[in-house]
Structures are given as structure tokens and as C-alpha cells.
Scaffold this motif. Structure first.
Motif, short mmCIF file in Angstrom:
data_model
loop_
_atom_site.label_atom_id
_atom_site.label_comp_id
_atom_site.label_asym_id
_atom_site.label_seq_id
_atom_site.Cartn_x
_atom_site.Cartn_y
_atom_site.Cartn_z
N ALA A 93 -2.34 10.06 -10.16
CA ALA A 93 -1.53 10.84 -9.24
C ALA A 93 -2.32 12.07 -8.78
N ASP A 94 -1.84 12.69 -7.73
CA ASP A 94 -2.51 13.91 -7.26
C ASP A 94 -2.43 15.03 -8.30
N LEU A 95 -1.27 15.17 -8.92
CA LEU A 95 -1.03 16.26 -9.86
C LEU A 95 -0.13 15.77 -10.98
N VAL A 96 -0.46 16.13 -12.20
CA VAL A 96 0.41 15.84 -13.34
C VAL A 96 0.67 17.14 -14.09
N LEU A 97 1.93 17.42 -14.32
CA LEU A 97 2.34 18.55 -15.15
C LEU A 97 2.54 18.04 -16.57
N ARG A 98 1.86 18.63 -17.52
CA ARG A 98 1.92 18.19 -18.92
C ARG A 98 2.79 19.15 -19.75
N HIS A 99 3.37 18.59 -20.82
CA HIS A 99 4.10 19.37 -21.83
C HIS A 99 5.23 20.20 -21.20
N CYS A 100 6.02 19.51 -20.39
CA CYS A 100 7.16 20.14 -19.72
C CYS A 100 8.42 20.00 -20.57
N ARG A 101 9.26 20.98 -20.51
CA ARG A 101 10.64 20.86 -20.99
C ARG A 101 11.50 20.67 -19.74
N LEU A 102 11.78 19.41 -19.45
CA LEU A 102 12.42 19.04 -18.19
C LEU A 102 13.92 19.27 -18.27
N VAL A 103 14.43 20.13 -17.41
CA VAL A 103 15.87 20.37 -17.30
C VAL A 103 16.44 19.25 -16.42
N ASN A 104 17.05 18.28 -17.05
CA ASN A 104 17.53 17.10 -16.35
C ASN A 104 18.98 17.33 -15.92
N VAL A 105 19.17 17.69 -14.67
CA VAL A 105 20.52 17.97 -14.18
C VAL A 105 21.31 16.69 -13.94
N LEU A 106 20.65 15.54 -13.99
CA LEU A 106 21.34 14.27 -13.82
C LEU A 106 22.02 13.83 -15.11
N GLY A 115 22.26 15.98 -17.84
CA GLY A 115 22.81 17.14 -18.53
C GLY A 115 22.10 17.46 -19.83
N GLU A 116 20.79 17.22 -19.90
CA GLU A 116 20.04 17.47 -21.13
C GLU A 116 18.67 18.04 -20.79
N ILE A 117 18.00 18.52 -21.81
CA ILE A 117 16.63 18.99 -21.67
C ILE A 117 15.72 18.01 -22.38
N GLU A 118 14.82 17.38 -21.63
CA GLU A 118 13.87 16.43 -22.19
C GLU A 118 12.61 17.19 -22.64
N GLU A 119 12.23 16.95 -23.88
CA GLU A 119 11.11 17.68 -24.46
C GLU A 119 9.78 16.97 -24.22
N ASP A 120 8.73 17.76 -24.02
CA ASP A 120 7.35 17.30 -23.94
C ASP A 120 7.18 16.14 -22.95
N VAL A 121 7.56 16.40 -21.73
CA VAL A 121 7.55 15.40 -20.67
C VAL A 121 6.38 15.66 -19.74
N SER A 122 5.81 14.58 -19.18
CA SER A 122 4.83 14.69 -18.12
C SER A 122 5.48 14.29 -16.80
N ILE A 123 5.16 15.03 -15.74
CA ILE A 123 5.72 14.77 -14.41
C ILE A 123 4.55 14.53 -13.46
N PHE A 157 27.06 35.50 -18.46
CA PHE A 157 28.51 35.48 -18.63
C PHE A 157 28.94 34.51 -19.73
N GLY A 158 28.08 33.53 -20.04
CA GLY A 158 28.39 32.57 -21.09
C GLY A 158 28.40 31.13 -20.65
N VAL A 159 28.14 30.87 -19.38
CA VAL A 159 28.07 29.49 -18.89
C VAL A 159 26.76 28.87 -19.36
N PRO A 160 26.78 27.66 -19.94
CA PRO A 160 25.53 27.02 -20.38
C PRO A 160 24.53 26.92 -19.23
N ALA A 161 23.27 27.14 -19.56
CA ALA A 161 22.23 27.21 -18.52
C ALA A 161 22.17 25.95 -17.69
N ILE A 162 22.26 24.80 -18.32
CA ILE A 162 22.12 23.56 -17.55
C ILE A 162 23.28 23.39 -16.57
#
Length: 585
Positions: free
Chosen positions: A18-31, A33-41, A298-303
Motif C-alpha cells: 500500500a502507499d501508506l501503512v499506520l502501525r500499532h494503532c488503537r483503532l476507535v471503531n465507531v461501527l 463501538g470498541e477500541i481495537e488494539e495494535d491494529v495496522s491500517i 461531562f461523563g459521556v463515554p468517549a466512543i
């Protein structure tokens, strides 16, 4: 927006780098509703092509466990209110992680009709930072054919059908003509029907509306509202089927009141909007990230807050096949940030290119190619014409400002008099306000009084006066009021403050609404103007120019002034012309 010919199939299948790969991401998956650890994009061209451990890149960036979330979306903004051209707006917004805006260009359309919209669309194509989508302005002017104000342009159903053909138009802009809607105005209903037939959304504008009137708006197809100022007002709109945009602009501060509305079950119906945002506020506090940060505090979960700023508006406007989440085929609009508390990016990627990194904006954009013709055509009256004869035994009516809101109150006061004329009074916090028609040189003007600026001397004024943008000036003497109006005329639009021979100016030569200078210059001039208003004129109201700009809007309760006079507005009702004097002193 998705690639029609699947150009990057081999990259998606990990057959080619690919043109660009982001390594070791903590992906905020809004689809999910979770955070995926150590992801490459993996990114190629302007798209995300894959997510997972299989990808190699021509370029690779180790984000070191930082959070990666989709670029933010502003669900409703009038970009003209930033006083900046779109390339400049994009350059500033990029540093805060905004990648997409839905803009209603009714400000410039009220001044320059379709030419104004074409200007905004052209400059949107000239920026390298933002996806800009448009809603077709439903109310140019806000109210037509009722003698409330003189306007510069008219967009009827046929012109809106023309705009509707553009792929960048995603809906009908806020339907401000609620009285026309409720009373079955044929042109208003025609506009709604045309957009419904194309399955495009219809944005609403329903301040303080409830009960049968609200039900009627929703029945007729109005899908959203951004005007709620109270929690129960927003809750009723949400319960009856509207999408609710929680707004925090420069004069419209509704976030704190509406935060308790948010829960885990309704984030798919809630989103953020800035509506009208001054450049000083934009550069000082941020953009949608500012709203997300306060929501999380205010207390709303970040995701959940991030979903409201990304997936929800993208889905509402039918853009979720390309934006609002991170998935294969989505536009590569990504924000890399160290935490989910402050929402201040370390890096921002737009269309696969790094546009912001460690405090520096990296992308560049082409210069604006189109220009609008001069738009100020005003015939000013003489000083004697502004005098208001006092009426013995009568109280005077004033528009009373509400800090942090665009709603106003109606108040009565015993006027100070001089030579038989009612005059401003610093001790009563009463100033005179005048509106001068500026489109056709008709010489029309309106005069009234306003409470709440804290002004003690001089005058301040603007050619930014929602939505028809006649020249509005508030001041303590008729001579200073006219001098201020002349300064605005001589700049071909802008904002000015005067006291005697002392003047501060902010030129806005593009439609009398926008500057052709960079953001830093505009903010410096805006700050000088604000400081002059406070230090020299004695103004105590925060952000007085923003408050001044809304005093003409004849669809917001309770009292407004236009070039045709002073009007009282009830929720859902047509404006009613009122006299300055009424009642017993």
C-alpha cells in the motif's frame, strides 16, 4: 465517493504494498463501538484499503499506540460566518481533526444568489483539507413576500431543483420559514416535496417549537433541528422523530443545556454542529473537537461522543459509504491523537495525505479563482432622520439580548429624552440600533432600541446581519451611527467601531461577509476590533459583533429589527410589526 473501478484491489488483498501503512494503532471503531488494539491500517490513494496485520507499505508510520479515529464532521455550519474563504477554514480546521463539513450557504446566497453559491463551491474544490458538502438554501430570504425586510436575492423552487442536481448537495437547508410551513405556503411545500422525491434530507429550524406545530413540521418531512436551547425542547423533538444537532457556536451556546440528553440508546440520532463560528473562537478553542472534549468531560463515554461527531452525521446525510468510520473503501480521513480526553491531534490525514503533524499544517491549497462583484449599495439617511420623537406617557420597547443565545427578550423602559427625542442611556444599558438596506440603494432603514450591550459611547456595526445582511449599527449617538455605517460602506462591507475620529475596521469585501486574507490576519483584526469596543466604547457583552449579527433575523423569537422596522416573533408565527412606544409610563 467510492472508487468505481476498484483501483486498489491488489493492495486491499495484500498482494502489493500500500502507499501508506499506520502501525500499532488503537483503532476507535465507531461501527462496533470498541477500541481495537495494535491494529495496522493500510492506505492507498485517498482510501483506506485494509485493516489488519497483513499489510506492507511504501511508507510506514509507527503511531506508537496512539488512538486513531475518523475525521470529525460538522453537521451544520454556515462557513461564511467564519469570515474566511474555504481554503483558509480548512487549513485551520485540519489542526483540530475536522475532515468534513455540511454547510448551508444561505448567507452568501442571500447576498449574491447562485453566484454566491458557485463561489463557495469553487473555493471548496480549491482546498486540500476538507470534504465540503452543501445543503441547498431553502430560505433565501428567510421570509418572502411579507414586507418584513429588504433582501438581496430570492431562490425559488426552480433554482433549488437546479442545485439539487449537484453531487455535492446532500439535502435541503434549514427550513426557517416555519410559518409558511404551518400555513401551507405552496412554494415552501413544493421545496420539501422536490427533495423528498430525491430521498434527500430536509434540515429544520424550529426554535421553541413544540406540540401540534412541531408534529406538523415532522409530518411534512423536516428531519432535523439545531435550534434547541432547553433540554425538554430537544427531548420532545427527539421523541417525535427528529435528529437533534447539539449546537455550540459563537453566539449560540447550547451544549451544556443539552448534554443530559445523551444516552447509549440515542447517539444514532444526535450529532454536533457549530452553526455560526467566529474565526477567533475557532482558532482559540477548536472546532468539533471542543464539543467532543466537553462531552467526554461531562461523563459521556468517549466512543459514544466520537460516534456523534462522525458516524451519526455521515449516516444522516447518506455519506456513510465513504466517511464517518474507518473501513476498507472509506476515505482516508484519519486523526491520530495521544488520548481520548483532550482530542488534540498529533497527526491528521486527509484523503491519504498527512496534512497536520506536530503543530504544523503540511498541505497547501490553490488560491481562490473566483471573485464576487461588490455588494454594498446603500443610500444613508441624514442624521435628523434617525431621531425618535418621544411619546408622552408611553414606555419605549427594546430588544433585550440574552448572553450566549440568539433568542432575545422584549423589555419596556422609560426613555431618556433630549429636545423631545428619545435617546440612548448608558445608565439604563440602552443603545439605539439602526438597520440600513444595502442591496438596492432604496434608502430604507429601521430604528429601534436595544438593551444589553453595555455601551457608553460611540457606535459599532456590521454588514454581517443574518440573513439578508443589511448594514446594522448600534450606538449611543446618531452621528457616530452614521459614521460607522459610512465606514462599512467605504470598505465594501465589513465590521467597524467608531468614536469621533477614532476607528477600528475589519474589511469583509467578499459579499460583505468574508475576508480575502489569511486566518491569522483576520483574527488579529477581529481582536483589535473587540478590544476597541470594550476599552473605548465600554461594551461589556461578550462577543458583541456576533450578538449584533443576529438582531435582524426575523424568524427567531422574540424581538428583531430590520430595515422595515421592529418586529415581534412568536414561535412558529409570522413577524408582527410593532411600534417603539407602547403602554403607560
Amino acid at each position: 465517493m467510492r472508487q468505481a473501478y476498484f483501483k486498489y484491489r491488489r493492495e486491499a488483498n495484500a498482494e502489493r504494498a500500500a502507499d501508506l501503512v499506520l502501525r500499532h494503532c488503537r483503532l476507535v471503531n465507531v461501527l462496533s463501538g470498541e477500541i481495537e488494539e495494535d491494529v495496522s491500517i493500510a492506505i492507498s490513494g485517498f482510501q483506506v484499503v485494509g485493516i489488519g496485520p497483513w499489510y506492507e507499505g511504501e511508507q510506514e508510520i509507527d503511531v506508537g499506540g496512539r488512538y486513531v479515529y475518523p475525521g470529525f464532521v460538522d453537521a451544520h455550519i454556515h462557513l461564511e460566518s467564519t469570515k474566511l474563504t474555504i481554503p483558509e477554514i480548512g487549513r485551520v480546521m485540519a489542526r483540530y481533526g475536522t475532515s468534513t463539513v455540511i454547510t448551508d450557504p444561505h448567507e452568501i446566497a442571500n447576498v449574491a444568489s447562485l453566484d454566491g453559491i458557485a463561489f463557495q463551491m469553487d473555493t471548496a474544490s480549491d482546498n486540500g483539507y476538507l470534504n465540503v458538502f452543501f445543503t441547498a438554501p431553502s430560505c433565501v430570504p428567510a421570509l418572502a413576500d411579507n414586507g418584513v425586510e429588504t433582501y438581496g436575492a430570492y431562490l425559488g423552487p426552480s433554482k433549488l431543483r437546479f442545485l439539487m442536481q449537484s453531487p455535492w448537495v446532500v439535502g435541503l437547508g434549514e427550513v426557517m420559514n416555519v410559518p409558511g410551513l404551518l400555513n401551507g405556503d405552496a412554494k415552501v411545500l413544493r421545496k420539501l416535496k422536490d427533495f423528498q422525491e430525491r430521498h434527500l434530507v430536509i434540515d429544520g429550524h424550529a426554535p421553541l417549537l413544540g406540540g401540534p406545530a412541531l408534529n406538523t413540521c415532522i409530518y411534512l418531512g423536516v428531519n432535523s433541528d439545531h435550534e434547541s436551547t432547553e433540554l425538554e425542547e430537544a427531548r420532545e423533538k427527539l421523541r417525535r422523530g427528529m435528529h437533534v444537532m447539539i449546537r455550540e457556536g459563537s453566539s449560540e451556546k447550547n451544549l451544556d443545556a443539552l448534554l443530559p440528553l445523551i444516552n447509549e440508546h440515542n447517539v444514532s440520532r444526535l450529532m454536533f454542529a457549530s452553526d455560526d463560528l467566529d474565526p477567533t473562537d475557532l482558532m482559540a478553542r477548536g472546532h468539533i473537537n471542543h464539543l467532543v472534549r466537553r462531552t467526554v468531560a461531562f461523563g459521556v463515554p468517549a466512543i459514544r461522543a466520537i460516534q456523534m461527531a462522525t458516524l451519526t452525521p455521515a449516516t444522516y446525510f447518506g455519506l456513510n459509504t465513504s466517511i464517518g468510520a474507518i473501513f476498507p473503501g472509506a476515505l482516508a480521513d484519519l486523526v491520530i491523537a495521544p488520548d481520548l480526553e483532550h482530542f488534540m491531534p498529533d497527526m491528521v490525514i486527509h484523503h491519504g495525505r498527512l496534512v497536520y503533524h506536530d503543530g504544523q499544517t503540511l498541505s497547501s491549497c490553490r488560491s481562490t479563482r473566483r471573485y464576487l462583484k461588490p455588494s454594498i449599495n446603500v443610500k444613508l439617511p441624514n442624521e435628523e432622520a434617525l431621531a425618535v420623537p418621544s411619546v408622552s406617557g408611553k414606555l419605549a420597547r427594546a430588544i433585550s439580548l440574552i448572553p450566549g443565545q440568539i433568542l432575545t427578550n422584549e423589555v419596556f423602559f422609560k426613555p431618556k429624552t433630549k429636545d423631545g427625542m428619545a435617546v440612548p442611556s448608558a445608565s439604563q444599558n440602552i443603545a439605539k440600533v439602526c438597520v440600513f438596506e444595502r442591496h438596492h440603494g432604496s434608502g430604507a432603514f429601521g430604528v429601534g432600541f436595544v438593551h444589553g450591550f453595555g455601551m457608553t459611547q460611540g457606535a459599532m456595526g456590521s454588514s454581517v446581519a443574518h440573513d439578508s445582511h443589511n448594514i446594522i449599527v448600534v450606538g449611543m449617538s446618531d452621528a457616530d451611527i452614521l459614521q460607522c455605517a459610512r465606514e462599512i460602506r467605504n470598505m465594501d462591507g465589513g465590521q467597524a467601531a467608531v468614536w469621533g475620529d477614532r476607528v477600528e475596521r475589519l474589511p469583509l469585501p467578499i459579499g460583505g461577509l468574508m475576508s480575502n486574507q489569511d486566518a491569522e490576519t483576520v483574527v488579529a483584526l477581529e481582536l483589535k476590533l473587540s478590544e476597541f469596543c470594550a476599552a473605548v466604547l465600554g461594551v461589556t457583552l461578550p462577543n458583541p459583533m456576533a450578538a449584533l449579527s443576529f438582531m435582524c433575523l426575523p424568524v427567531i423569537p422574540a424581538l428583531r429589527i430590520t430595515d422595515q422596522g421592529v418586529f415581534r416573533i412568536a414561535p412558529g408565527g409570522y413577524p408582527e410589526r410593532v411600534d417603539i412606544f407602547e403602554g403607560q409610563a
